[in-house]
Design a protein around this motif. Structure first.
Motif, PDB file in Angstrom:
ATOM      1  N   ASP A  32      69.388  49.296  57.540  1.00  0.00           N
ATOM      2  CA  ASP A  32      69.860  47.795  57.445  1.00  0.00           C
ATOM      3  C   ASP A  32      71.376  47.600  57.996  1.00  0.00           C
ATOM      4  OD1 ASP A  32      67.578  47.276  55.901  1.00  0.00           O
ATOM      5  OD2 ASP A  32      68.552  48.604  54.353  1.00  0.00           O
ATOM      6  N   LEU A  33      71.963  49.022  58.250  1.00  0.00           N
ATOM      7  CA  LEU A  33      73.409  48.836  58.631  1.00  0.00           C
ATOM      8  C   LEU A  33      73.216  48.675  60.346  1.00  0.00           C
ATOM      9  CD1 LEU A  33      75.851  48.679  57.259  1.00  0.00           C
ATOM     10  CD2 LEU A  33      76.126  51.507  57.832  1.00  0.00           C
ATOM     11  N   LEU A  34      73.580  47.198  60.871  1.00  0.00           N
ATOM     12  CA  LEU A  34      73.186  46.864  61.925  1.00  0.00           C
ATOM     13  C   LEU A  34      73.797  47.855  63.147  1.00  0.00           C
ATOM     14  CD1 LEU A  34      73.055  42.944  61.740  1.00  0.00           C
ATOM     15  CD2 LEU A  34      71.229  44.706  61.328  1.00  0.00           C
ATOM     16  N   MET A  51      67.184  42.989  56.355  1.00  0.00           N
ATOM     17  CA  MET A  51      68.146  42.127  57.238  1.00  0.00           C
ATOM     18  C   MET A  51      67.329  41.009  57.846  1.00  0.00           C
ATOM     19  SD  MET A  51      71.298  42.531  56.397  1.00  0.00           S
ATOM     20  CE  MET A  51      72.276  43.573  55.421  1.00  0.00           C
ATOM     21  N   ASN A  53      68.224  37.919  59.262  1.00  0.00           N
ATOM     22  CA  ASN A  53      68.960  36.937  59.887  1.00  0.00           C
ATOM     23  C   ASN A  53      69.111  37.115  61.255  1.00  0.00           C
ATOM     24  OD1 ASN A  53      71.396  38.838  60.363  1.00  0.00           O
ATOM     25  ND2 ASN A  53      71.522  39.019  57.982  1.00  0.00           N
ATOM     26  N   MET A  54      69.881  36.001  62.036  1.00  0.00           N
ATOM     27  CA  MET A  54      70.148  36.221  63.574  1.00  0.00           C
ATOM     28  C   MET A  54      70.441  37.199  63.872  1.00  0.00           C
ATOM     29  SD  MET A  54      72.357  33.315  62.424  1.00  0.00           S
ATOM     30  CE  MET A  54      74.108  33.588  61.511  1.00  0.00           C
ATOM     31  N   ASN A  55      71.567  37.920  63.154  1.00  0.00           N
ATOM     32  CA  ASN A  55      72.067  39.278  63.633  1.00  0.00           C
ATOM     33  C   ASN A  55      71.082  40.140  63.741  1.00  0.00           C
ATOM     34  OD1 ASN A  55      74.895  38.234  63.702  1.00  0.00           O
ATOM     35  ND2 ASN A  55      74.553  38.347  61.622  1.00  0.00           N
ATOM     36  N   VAL A  59      70.040  42.294  67.218  1.00  0.00           N
ATOM     37  CA  VAL A  59      70.143  43.792  67.232  1.00  0.00           C
ATOM     38  C   VAL A  59      68.951  44.318  67.902  1.00  0.00           C
ATOM     39  CG1 VAL A  59      70.212  45.982  65.608  1.00  0.00           C
ATOM     40  CG2 VAL A  59      71.802  44.081  65.604  1.00  0.00           C
TER      41      VAL A  59
END
Lengths: 110, 143
Positions: A32-34, A51, A53-55, A59
């Motif tokens: 989960d840590l991008l 996670m 979302n758009m990030n 990724v």
């Protein structure tokens, strides 16, 4: 095994998916840590995360993951979904925890 | 040596658009036939840089220069600057706010990742003026 076949075998929800549903899955990465995912996930991995979302979509694109599989009942938010459609990153969703899902994937990718 | 030059504006405080520049560079490098592993390094380093500019510096600009030998990225912002660059370069050290952490960032891996994935990197910063990060990735490994 393609993303579509994997989604079917795991009985998970396909939140969105275009042409890339026919992509071959080469492996699996959980995280989960991008910043960590970007550096360590391999191209063609199915990526398990919470996670949504758009990030995460950005990724997945940069790491060239085959798809995102959101676990623990997490849903991709609307902005993320729009970006996933635009970038052609399939997004799958399941109620199951990451570990159980990964265990199933490990058996399927054997 | 003259090469291909690409310029991007990174808007501040807009996570939706962070990643656009690195995504676009990735595409351009692929069209130029740059090796996949080199593209991956550039894309990761640049995305981390973009995210930093969005989180800390109200956006900025990215200039990318591609020559036959290497790819140079210059990320420039007019943000608050970095007080202690050595500390900022330490893995795990972060000044990111909580809302950024809940998005999966802010773990103190940005600058260390940028260093890890590039062959050369310099950080110039002045408090209250801004920060310029210059990164270079070699296309062919130097002997």
């Amino acid at each position: 095994m393609t993303v579509a076949e994997m989604a079917n075998a795991l009985s998970v929800t396909v939140r969105c998916g275009g042409d890339a549903m026919s992509r071959e899955i080469g492996g699996c990465y959980c995280g989960d840590l991008l910043s960590m995912v970007m550096g360590r996930a391999k191209a063609d991995d199915i990526w398990l995360t919470v996670m949504g979302n758009m990030n995460s979509v950005a990724v997945a694109t940069l790491a060239d993951a085959a798809c995102i599989l959101l676990c623990e009942g997490v849903e991709m938010d609307a902005e993320g979904e729009a970006k996933a459609l635009q970038q052609d990153v399939p997004v799958l969703q399941t109620e199951l925890p990451v570990y159980e899902t990964a265990a199933k994937i490990a058996a399927l990718l054997k | 040596m003259s090469g291909i030059h690409l310029h991007y504006d990174v808007p501040g405080d807009d996570f939706t658009r962070a990643g656009e520049a690195s995504g676009s560079v990735k595409k351009a490098l692929r069209q130029l036939g740059i090796p996949a592993e080199v593209i991956r390094k550039v894309a990761i380093a640049m995305y981390e840089g973009e995210i930093n500019m969005v989180i800390h510096a109200y956006g900025g600009t990215v200039d990318v220069e591609v020559t036959g030998e290497d790819i140079t990225m210059v990320l420039k912002d007019t943000g608050p600057g970095i007080e202690d660059i050595d500390r900022a370069m330490t893995a795990g050290y972060s000044t990111a706010p909580d809302n950024v952490r809940s998005l999966g960032f802010g773990a103190g891996m940005g600058l260390p990742n940028m260093k890890k994935y590039t062959d050369e990197m310099t950080v110039e910063s002045e408090v209250g003026v801004g920060t310029t990060v210059t990164m270079k990735v070699y296309i062919t490994p130097k002997a």
